[in-house]
Design a protein around this motif. Structure first.
Motif, PDB file in Angstrom:
ATOM      1  N   ASP A   1      -8.967   2.445  -4.399  1.00  0.00           N
ATOM      2  CA  ASP A   1      -8.473   1.667  -5.530  1.00  0.00           C
ATOM      3  C   ASP A   1      -8.091   2.665  -6.628  1.00  0.00           C
ATOM      4  OD1 ASP A   1      -8.380   0.355  -8.037  1.00  0.00           O
ATOM      5  OD2 ASP A   1      -9.487  -1.340  -7.185  1.00  0.00           O
ATOM      6  N   MET A   2      -6.816   2.724  -6.942  1.00  0.00           N
ATOM      7  CA  MET A   2      -6.336   3.756  -7.859  1.00  0.00           C
ATOM      8  C   MET A   2      -6.774   3.494  -9.297  1.00  0.00           C
ATOM      9  SD  MET A   2      -4.718   6.027  -6.100  1.00  0.00           S
ATOM     10  CE  MET A   2      -3.375   6.890  -6.911  1.00  0.00           C
ATOM     11  N   VAL A   3      -7.170   2.263  -9.585  1.00  0.00           N
ATOM     12  CA  VAL A   3      -7.597   1.957 -10.954  1.00  0.00           C
ATOM     13  C   VAL A   3      -9.058   2.372 -11.146  1.00  0.00           C
ATOM     14  CG1 VAL A   3      -7.768   0.178 -12.729  1.00  0.00           C
ATOM     15  CG2 VAL A   3      -5.943   0.058 -11.006  1.00  0.00           C
TER      16      VAL A   3
ATOM     17  N   LYS B   1      -0.647  15.882  -3.857  1.00  0.00           N
ATOM     18  CA  LYS B   1       0.739  15.615  -4.278  1.00  0.00           C
ATOM     19  C   LYS B   1       1.161  14.216  -3.857  1.00  0.00           C
ATOM     20  CE  LYS B   1       2.830  20.039  -4.947  1.00  0.00           C
ATOM     21  NZ  LYS B   1       3.516  21.138  -4.305  1.00  0.00           N
ATOM     22  N   GLN B   2       0.719  13.826  -2.665  1.00  0.00           N
ATOM     23  CA  GLN B   2       1.042  12.472  -2.188  1.00  0.00           C
ATOM     24  C   GLN B   2       0.385  11.445  -3.097  1.00  0.00           C
ATOM     25  OE1 GLN B   2       0.446  11.919   2.116  1.00  0.00           O
ATOM     26  NE2 GLN B   2       0.317  14.118   2.338  1.00  0.00           N
ATOM     27  N   MET B   3      -0.856  11.729  -3.481  1.00  0.00           N
ATOM     28  CA  MET B   3      -1.596  10.844  -4.380  1.00  0.00           C
ATOM     29  C   MET B   3      -0.883  10.726  -5.727  1.00  0.00           C
ATOM     30  SD  MET B   3      -4.380   9.487  -3.311  1.00  0.00           S
ATOM     31  CE  MET B   3      -5.914   9.654  -2.497  1.00  0.00           C
ATOM     32  N   ARG B   4      -0.405  11.861  -6.191  1.00  0.00           N
ATOM     33  CA  ARG B   4       0.257  11.866  -7.494  1.00  0.00           C
ATOM     34  C   ARG B   4       1.513  10.981  -7.453  1.00  0.00           C
ATOM     35  NH1 ARG B   4       2.327  17.226  -9.277  1.00  0.00           N
ATOM     36  NH2 ARG B   4       0.352  17.996  -8.520  1.00  0.00           N
TER      37      ARG B   4
ATOM     38  N   TYR C   1       0.825  -1.207   0.000  1.00  0.00           N
ATOM     39  CA  TYR C   1       0.000   0.000   0.000  1.00  0.00           C
ATOM     40  C   TYR C   1       0.860   1.258   0.000  1.00  0.00           C
ATOM     41  CZ  TYR C   1      -3.810  -3.013   1.645  1.00  0.00           C
ATOM     42  OH  TYR C   1      -4.752  -3.996   1.763  1.00  0.00           O
ATOM     43  N   PHE C   2       0.242   2.336  -0.440  1.00  0.00           N
ATOM     44  CA  PHE C   2       0.837   3.658  -0.277  1.00  0.00           C
ATOM     45  C   PHE C   2      -0.045   4.386   0.725  1.00  0.00           C
ATOM     46  CE2 PHE C   2       2.153   7.923  -1.138  1.00  0.00           C
ATOM     47  CZ  PHE C   2       3.478   7.783  -1.508  1.00  0.00           C
ATOM     48  N   LEU C   3       0.545   4.922   1.775  1.00  0.00           N
ATOM     49  CA  LEU C   3      -0.238   5.543   2.850  1.00  0.00           C
ATOM     50  C   LEU C   3      -0.134   7.068   2.775  1.00  0.00           C
ATOM     51  CD1 LEU C   3      -1.880   5.360   5.491  1.00  0.00           C
ATOM     52  CD2 LEU C   3       0.240   4.885   6.695  1.00  0.00           C
ATOM     53  N   VAL C   4      -1.300   7.695   2.709  1.00  0.00           N
ATOM     54  CA  VAL C   4      -1.381   9.138   2.547  1.00  0.00           C
ATOM     55  C   VAL C   4      -2.004   9.748   3.812  1.00  0.00           C
ATOM     56  CG1 VAL C   4      -2.867  10.771   1.300  1.00  0.00           C
ATOM     57  CG2 VAL C   4      -1.487   9.131   0.023  1.00  0.00           C
ATOM     58  N   THR C   5      -1.500  10.917   4.239  1.00  0.00           N
ATOM     59  CA  THR C   5      -2.114  11.566   5.411  1.00  0.00           C
ATOM     60  C   THR C   5      -2.526  12.992   5.062  1.00  0.00           C
ATOM     61  OG1 THR C   5       0.029  12.316   6.150  1.00  0.00           O
ATOM     62  CG2 THR C   5      -0.823  10.328   7.183  1.00  0.00           C
ATOM     63  N   THR C   6      -3.361  13.575   5.927  1.00  0.00           N
ATOM     64  CA  THR C   6      -3.876  14.894   5.568  1.00  0.00           C
ATOM     65  C   THR C   6      -3.253  16.045   6.346  1.00  0.00           C
ATOM     66  OG1 THR C   6      -5.670  14.544   7.107  1.00  0.00           O
ATOM     67  CG2 THR C   6      -6.134  14.086   4.798  1.00  0.00           C
ATOM     68  N   GLY C   7      -2.305  15.771   7.173  1.00  0.00           N
ATOM     69  CA  GLY C   7      -1.719  16.906   7.889  1.00  0.00           C
ATOM     70  C   GLY C   7      -0.511  16.457   8.693  1.00  0.00           C
ATOM     71  N   PRO C   8       0.359  17.414   9.048  1.00  0.00           N
ATOM     72  CA  PRO C   8       1.592  17.060   9.744  1.00  0.00           C
ATOM     73  C   PRO C   8       1.351  16.400  11.106  1.00  0.00           C
ATOM     74  CG  PRO C   8       1.359  19.446   9.529  1.00  0.00           C
ATOM     75  CD  PRO C   8       0.246  18.844   8.758  1.00  0.00           C
ATOM     76  N   GLU C   9       0.216  16.760  11.755  1.00  0.00           N
ATOM     77  CA  GLU C   9      -0.029  16.196  13.104  1.00  0.00           C
ATOM     78  C   GLU C   9      -0.221  14.682  13.014  1.00  0.00           C
ATOM     79  OE1 GLU C   9      -2.777  18.091  11.731  1.00  0.00           O
ATOM     80  OE2 GLU C   9      -1.312  19.716  11.794  1.00  0.00           O
ATOM     81  N   LEU C  10      -0.735  14.252  11.861  1.00  0.00           N
ATOM     82  CA  LEU C  10      -1.060  12.829  11.739  1.00  0.00           C
ATOM     83  C   LEU C  10       0.112  11.997  11.241  1.00  0.00           C
ATOM     84  CD1 LEU C  10      -4.602  12.771  10.154  1.00  0.00           C
ATOM     85  CD2 LEU C  10      -3.907  11.957  12.404  1.00  0.00           C
ATOM     86  N   PHE C  11       1.144  12.698  10.796  1.00  0.00           N
ATOM     87  CA  PHE C  11       2.171  11.973  10.074  1.00  0.00           C
ATOM     88  C   PHE C  11       2.882  10.921  10.929  1.00  0.00           C
ATOM     89  CE2 PHE C  11       6.015  11.435   7.514  1.00  0.00           C
ATOM     90  CZ  PHE C  11       5.379  11.096   6.329  1.00  0.00           C
TER      91      PHE C  11
ATOM     92  N   TYR D   1       1.389   2.521  -7.568  1.00  0.00           N
ATOM     93  CA  TYR D   1       0.625   1.856  -6.505  1.00  0.00           C
ATOM     94  C   TYR D   1      -0.830   1.717  -6.914  1.00  0.00           C
ATOM     95  CZ  TYR D   1       4.428   1.695  -3.228  1.00  0.00           C
ATOM     96  OH  TYR D   1       5.611   1.378  -2.605  1.00  0.00           O
ATOM     97  N   GLN D   2      -1.401   0.532  -6.698  1.00  0.00           N
ATOM     98  CA  GLN D   2      -2.814   0.329  -7.047  1.00  0.00           C
ATOM     99  C   GLN D   2      -3.716   0.603  -5.864  1.00  0.00           C
ATOM    100  OE1 GLN D   2      -3.261  -3.440  -8.923  1.00  0.00           O
ATOM    101  NE2 GLN D   2      -1.979  -2.808 -10.642  1.00  0.00           N
ATOM    102  N   LYS D   3      -3.150   0.462  -4.650  1.00  0.00           N
ATOM    103  CA  LYS D   3      -3.994   0.655  -3.467  1.00  0.00           C
ATOM    104  C   LYS D   3      -3.391   1.724  -2.556  1.00  0.00           C
ATOM    105  CE  LYS D   3      -3.898  -3.802  -2.854  1.00  0.00           C
ATOM    106  NZ  LYS D   3      -4.054  -5.139  -2.272  1.00  0.00           N
ATOM    107  N   VAL D   4      -4.203   2.717  -2.272  1.00  0.00           N
ATOM    108  CA  VAL D   4      -3.753   3.804  -1.405  1.00  0.00           C
ATOM    109  C   VAL D   4      -4.608   3.812  -0.145  1.00  0.00           C
ATOM    110  CG1 VAL D   4      -3.662   6.314  -1.182  1.00  0.00           C
ATOM    111  CG2 VAL D   4      -2.818   5.239  -3.247  1.00  0.00           C
ATOM    112  N   LEU D   5      -3.951   3.999   0.993  1.00  0.00           N
ATOM    113  CA  LEU D   5      -4.686   4.147   2.252  1.00  0.00           C
ATOM    114  C   LEU D   5      -4.660   5.613   2.624  1.00  0.00           C
ATOM    115  CD1 LEU D   5      -3.092   1.194   4.245  1.00  0.00           C
ATOM    116  CD2 LEU D   5      -5.355   1.229   3.161  1.00  0.00           C
TER     117      LEU D   5
END
Ligand code: HAM
Length: 406
Positions: free
Chosen positions: A389-391, A359-362, A321-331, A369-373
């Motif tokens: 699901d990125m597809v 940008k993280q998604m890109r 997986y590729f893991l994406v977060t929405t802010g620095p506090e969560l990183f 990556y096909q699956k992003v969290l």
């Protein structure tokens, strides 16, 4: 009678199965963090190492196997892996992806005096991470080292230092140089230390122990940015369970290092099994763009010497997986969650540059990556994540424990 040159060893059964297992275990650990394998040639232009490691480094100065080939090129058997990997990243424009994670395994060559723990052909497993300026680069590579230590039951002790940057290091070097000048008046290596005073700290000579202990310390000279970078790296790494020891005398032998450097030991007082650090200007110095880097290499002979049993691990992670977060506090929570997934054999990569979510998604997309969290505020509060699901573009919320299989 025929025999092989000094310092070169045959690896014979029953040793070879241990090597294979070890290579599998190390590759598996790297894959869990999203690192992909690179294989560069054993021969490079000698100049690559002289430039990168520094003309004054023992390795480039005395230990390189170099020769002129029949076409008149000055070539060298690679003494280490960082310079070739940086060369390859530039040559193949890999940095254009934004963030590059590579690992390698293979023989290296240094014409050192053969002794226990020192061979002329030895093997390294190494990782290099390009594109991360933030201390999260340090944290990831230290977490990976900790994982390797745990997987192999190694009990690795990590020592860490900062060498500062082009802003603050020159003042420190000057003060160290003055110290050498006043203290080492008769020393046989005085001239060398005056040329590059960090060589004093790097020296393994027992008669210099006291001189080194009393030498000026880099931490009193670090600029605010370097101080903050180092303190953040240490505190977050410790927060995520990495134990570290600060070592003011740790300098490392190559010129390409900037800021954080570290070494790992399996036996107290023994030779380092791991060496690594940050090299923010190497790629630019080679004519590439301004891309920072950080990595480490483990000596496999030394590692095997410290291990009784080599465990049998999986060859590959069972999911990725590729893991994406929405802010620095969560990183930091996201990094901790990634660690838990990796414990379960699931590979997780993060965009350590902490940019905006799109940008993280890109990056995830560019890396295939096909699956992003996605871990946003709301998900984190409910112990959930969004799986995309990125597809198909479909998204669904799931409990973290479900993903962990708990
Ligand atoms: P290094 O400290 O020169 O760093 O080497 C890393 C490891 O390779 C050492 O800790 C040791 O285990 C092993 N090693 C080195 N020389 C020998 C030898 N003659 N015989 C046996 N083992 C040896 C580097 O090579 C850097 N490229 C590490 C790095 C990667 N820094 C950033 N990224």
């Amino acid at each position: 009678m025929v025999r092989n040159p000094k310092g070169m060893r045959d690896l014979l059964p029953p040793e070879t199965p241990r090597w294979r297992r070890l290579e599998v275990a190390l590759s598996y650990a790297a894959l869990l963090y999203g690192y992909a394998e690179i294989r560069t040639p054993i021969l490079e232009f000698a100049e690559l190492f002289r430039k990168g490691l520094g003309d004054e480094s023992d390795v480039a100065l005395k230990e390189m196997y170099e020769f002129e080939d029949k076409g008149g090129d000055r070539l060298a058997l690679r003494p280490e892996g960082t310079a070739p990997v940086a060369r390859s990243v530039i040559q193949h424009h890999l940095h254009e992806q934004g963030l590059v994670r590579l690992y390698y395994l293979g023989p290296m060559f240094r014409r050192e005096k053969p002794q226990a723990d020192r061979y002329r052909q030895f093997h390294q497993f190494g990782i290099e991470l390009f594109g991360v300026q933030q201390p999260y680069g340090e944290i990831e590579v230290l977490l990976l080292l900790k994982r390797i230590s745990n997987l192999l039951s190694l009990g690795l002790k990590l020592k860490l230092n900062s060498l500062g940057c082009s802003e603050c290091r020159p003042q420190y070097m000057e003060s160290l140089r003055q110290y050498v000048e006043s203290v080492l008046t008769e020393d046989p290596e005085r001239e060398r230390f005056l040329r590059n005073p960090l060589k004093l700290l790097d020296s393994k000579r027992p008669d210099l122990t006291e001189v080194k202990r009393n030498a000026p310390r880099i931490h009193e000279y670090l600029c605010n940015d370097c101080k903050e970078h180092f303190n953040t790296a240490i505190s977050l790494a410790e927060h995520l369970g990495v134990s570290l020891e600060l070592d003011h005398e740790l300098a490392r032998g190559f010129d390409y290092y900037t800021r954080t450097v570290f070494e790992g030991f399996a036996v107290e007082g023994g030779a380092a099994v791991v060496g690594g650090g940050r090299y923010d200007h190497l790629v630019a110095y080679y004519g590439g763009p301004d891309v920072p880097g950080i990595g480490f290499a483990i000596g496999l002979e030394r590692l095997l010497g410290a291990l009784q049993e080599v465990p049998l691990t999986a060859v590959e992670p069972r999911d990725s997986y590729f893991l994406v977060t929405t802010g620095p506090e969560l990183f930091v929570s996201a990094m901790a969650f990634a660690e838990r997934l990796r414990d379960k054999g699931i590979a997780v990569a993060l965009d350590l540059r902490q940019g905006k979510i799109h940008k993280q998604m890109r990056l995830a997309d560019r890396l295939g990556y096909q699956k992003v969290l996605i871990m946003g505020e709301d998900e984190a509060q409910r112990d959930e994540v969004t799986l995309r699901d990125m597809v198909s573009g479909e998204q669904l919320r799931i409990k973290q424990e479900v993903l962990l299989g708990e």
